[in-house]
Motif scaffolding. Structure first.
Motif, mmCIF file in Angstrom:
data_model
loop_
_atom_site.group_PDB
_atom_site.id
_atom_site.type_symbol
_atom_site.label_atom_id
_atom_site.label_comp_id
_atom_site.label_asym_id
_atom_site.label_seq_id
_atom_site.Cartn_x
_atom_site.Cartn_y
_atom_site.Cartn_z
ATOM 1 N N LEU A 132 0.906 -1.362 0.026
ATOM 2 C CA LEU A 132 -0.003 -0.058 -0.094
ATOM 3 C C LEU A 132 0.758 1.187 -0.048
ATOM 4 C CD1 LEU A 132 -2.954 0.828 0.065
ATOM 5 C CD2 LEU A 132 -2.872 0.629 2.448
ATOM 6 N N MET A 133 2.143 1.118 0.707
ATOM 7 C CA MET A 133 2.702 2.440 0.800
ATOM 8 C C MET A 133 3.684 2.548 -0.516
ATOM 9 S SD MET A 133 2.154 4.056 3.718
ATOM 10 C CE MET A 133 3.332 5.277 3.237
ATOM 11 N N GLN A 134 3.741 1.448 -1.132
ATOM 12 C CA GLN A 134 4.627 1.473 -2.584
ATOM 13 C C GLN A 134 3.690 2.240 -3.481
ATOM 14 O OE1 GLN A 134 5.889 -2.434 -3.392
ATOM 15 N NE2 GLN A 134 7.647 -2.246 -2.291
ATOM 16 N N GLN A 135 2.281 1.875 -3.406
ATOM 17 C CA GLN A 135 1.426 2.534 -4.169
ATOM 18 C C GLN A 135 1.225 4.095 -4.066
ATOM 19 O OE1 GLN A 135 -2.246 0.168 -3.569
ATOM 20 N NE2 GLN A 135 -1.726 -1.692 -4.961
ATOM 21 N N TYR A 136 1.196 4.498 -2.653
ATOM 22 C CA TYR A 136 1.261 5.646 -2.280
ATOM 23 C C TYR A 136 2.550 6.518 -2.843
ATOM 24 C CZ TYR A 136 -3.187 5.553 0.645
ATOM 25 O OH TYR A 136 -4.243 5.620 1.202
ATOM 26 N N GLY A 137 3.527 5.774 -2.749
ATOM 27 C CA GLY A 137 4.672 6.426 -3.419
ATOM 28 C C GLY A 137 4.733 6.700 -4.746
ATOM 29 N N LEU A 138 4.307 5.763 -5.556
ATOM 30 C CA LEU A 138 4.355 5.561 -7.074
ATOM 31 C C LEU A 138 3.244 6.739 -7.708
ATOM 32 C CD1 LEU A 138 4.624 1.949 -7.856
ATOM 33 C CD2 LEU A 138 6.363 3.738 -8.340
ATOM 34 N N SER A 139 1.928 6.758 -6.927
ATOM 35 C CA SER A 139 0.897 7.576 -7.454
ATOM 36 C C SER A 139 0.868 9.033 -6.808
ATOM 37 C CB SER A 139 -0.559 6.832 -7.115
ATOM 38 O OG SER A 139 -0.424 5.514 -7.536
ATOM 39 N N PHE A 140 1.261 9.315 -5.569
ATOM 40 C CA PHE A 140 1.135 10.587 -4.939
ATOM 41 C C PHE A 140 2.391 10.990 -4.547
ATOM 42 C CE2 PHE A 140 -2.945 8.244 -4.268
ATOM 43 C CZ PHE A 140 -3.647 9.109 -4.978
ATOM 44 N N GLY A 141 3.661 10.453 -4.576
ATOM 45 C CA GLY A 141 4.797 10.875 -4.399
ATOM 46 C C GLY A 141 5.277 10.799 -3.070
ATOM 47 N N PHE A 142 5.053 9.674 -2.101
ATOM 48 C CA PHE A 142 5.300 9.648 -0.546
ATOM 49 C C PHE A 142 6.525 9.177 -0.877
ATOM 50 C CE2 PHE A 142 0.952 10.131 -0.079
ATOM 51 C CZ PHE A 142 0.669 10.818 1.379
ATOM 52 N N ARG A 143 7.423 9.820 0.095
ATOM 53 C CA ARG A 143 8.672 9.111 0.381
ATOM 54 C C ARG A 143 9.358 9.293 2.109
ATOM 55 N NH1 ARG A 143 8.730 14.066 -2.123
ATOM 56 N NH2 ARG A 143 9.706 15.905 -0.825
ATOM 57 N N GLU A 144 10.497 8.549 2.360
ATOM 58 C CA GLU A 144 10.778 8.765 3.649
ATOM 59 C C GLU A 144 11.589 9.857 3.968
ATOM 60 O OE1 GLU A 144 12.596 5.014 4.984
ATOM 61 O OE2 GLU A 144 11.537 3.854 3.754
#
Length: 293
Positions: free
Chosen positions: A12-24
């Motif tokens: 789920l976090m990978q999808q948020y990162g790919l679609s909305f640009g979430f990063r650590e």
């Protein structure tokens, strides 16, 4: 945390990162109830968030949430939570005590931070960790907001909301179509080349058809057939040739001699008869001497 749930959260976090640009590190907005429930269940709040989100986190708290904790300072153990909350990064919500004597509700405060312009987008990529159901319900309508809460001493992340999932699928379809439009010519050529290669390979792999042989009457066995007899004319011609060759052989040595010379005839030597008696041999020798004379 169970392996299956952990795998789902990571995906789920990978999808948020790919679609909305979430990063650590992920920016996590905490409310007062989330901090108090974590202490009540004796949970490590920051460690639990890192395990749930599968990455480093940056815990944040708004000014209104701090005022909620200050209001409950007389309760046992809250003073410790206030000291702990002070270590988190302070997110200014611009709700000052001079303008707002009473702190705003958790819902209004967090919404003003996550979506200040009301555009239904999570511009600064916040993760909202709240125990209030109304807060999570409203945040589902904003695109790209991961939601975390605690349920019976277990930290849970909600699945992607319907509006967020639809927006993500729409963007994926748009990217796919754009890629097809860009590479339509090259894809068409590649398909044609691949089809030609496949046709050539199939032709090579196909077994070659054998030529049909027309069956007819077979000839006789040459070994079983009798040899044809020569005609009399052919036999006489062959005998004439043989005699002519013999004559040439006999005339060849005589041609080397001069025309007037006579042929030298060799005398035949007579064989001497052997006898045991000397008397018998005498007349034979005498005859031989007479012949020589």
């Amino acid at each position: 945390m169970r392996g299956k749930r952990s795998k789902q959260y990571r995906k789920l976090m990978q999808q948020y990162g790919l679609s909305f640009g979430f990063r650590e590190p992920y920016q996590v907005l905490l409310d007062a109830d989330m901090i108090r429930d974590a202490d009540r269940f004796k949970m490590d709040l920051v460690g639990g968030l890192e395990r749930t989100l599968h990455g480093q986190v940056k815990p944040m708290i708004t000014q209104c949430s701090m005022r909620h904790l200050y209001a409950a300072a007389k309760e046992p153990g809250v003073s410790f939570l206030i000291d702990k909350a002070k270590t988190y990064e302070r997110r200014r919500c611009d709700h000052r005590p001079e303008d707002y004597p009473e702190p705003l509700s958790t819902k209004d405060c967090l919404v003003s931070v996550v979506d200040p312009k009301g555009s239904k987008t999570n511009k600064h990529r916040y993760v909202v960790a709240s125990q209030e159901l109304e807060v999570r319900k409203f945040m589902r309508g904003i695109l790209g907001v991961p939601l975390v809460y605690i349920n019976r001493s277990v930290m849970i992340m909600e699945p992607m909301a319907g509006a967020t999932a639809e927006n993500r699928e729409k963007e994926e379809r748009g990217k796919f179509r754009a890629g097809l439009k860009r590479g339509s010519g090259s894809l068409k050529r590649k398909r044609e080349d691949d089809e030609e290669k496949e046709d050539a390979e199939t032709k090579e792999d196909m077994p070659r058809k054998k030529k049909k042989t027309v069956k007819g009457p077979k000839g006789p066995n040459p070994l079983a057939v009798k040899k044809s007899k020569k005609k009399p004319e052919e036999a006489t011609a062959a005998s004439i040739k043989v005699e002519f060759k013999k004559e040439l052989r006999t005339e060849a040595p005589n041609a080397a001699q001069p025309a007037g010379s006579e042929r030298s005839v060799k005398r035949k030597r007579k064989r001497k008869l052997k006898s045991s008696d000397s008397g018998e041999a005498g007349p034979v020798k005498a005859e031989a001497a007479g012949e020589d004379d």
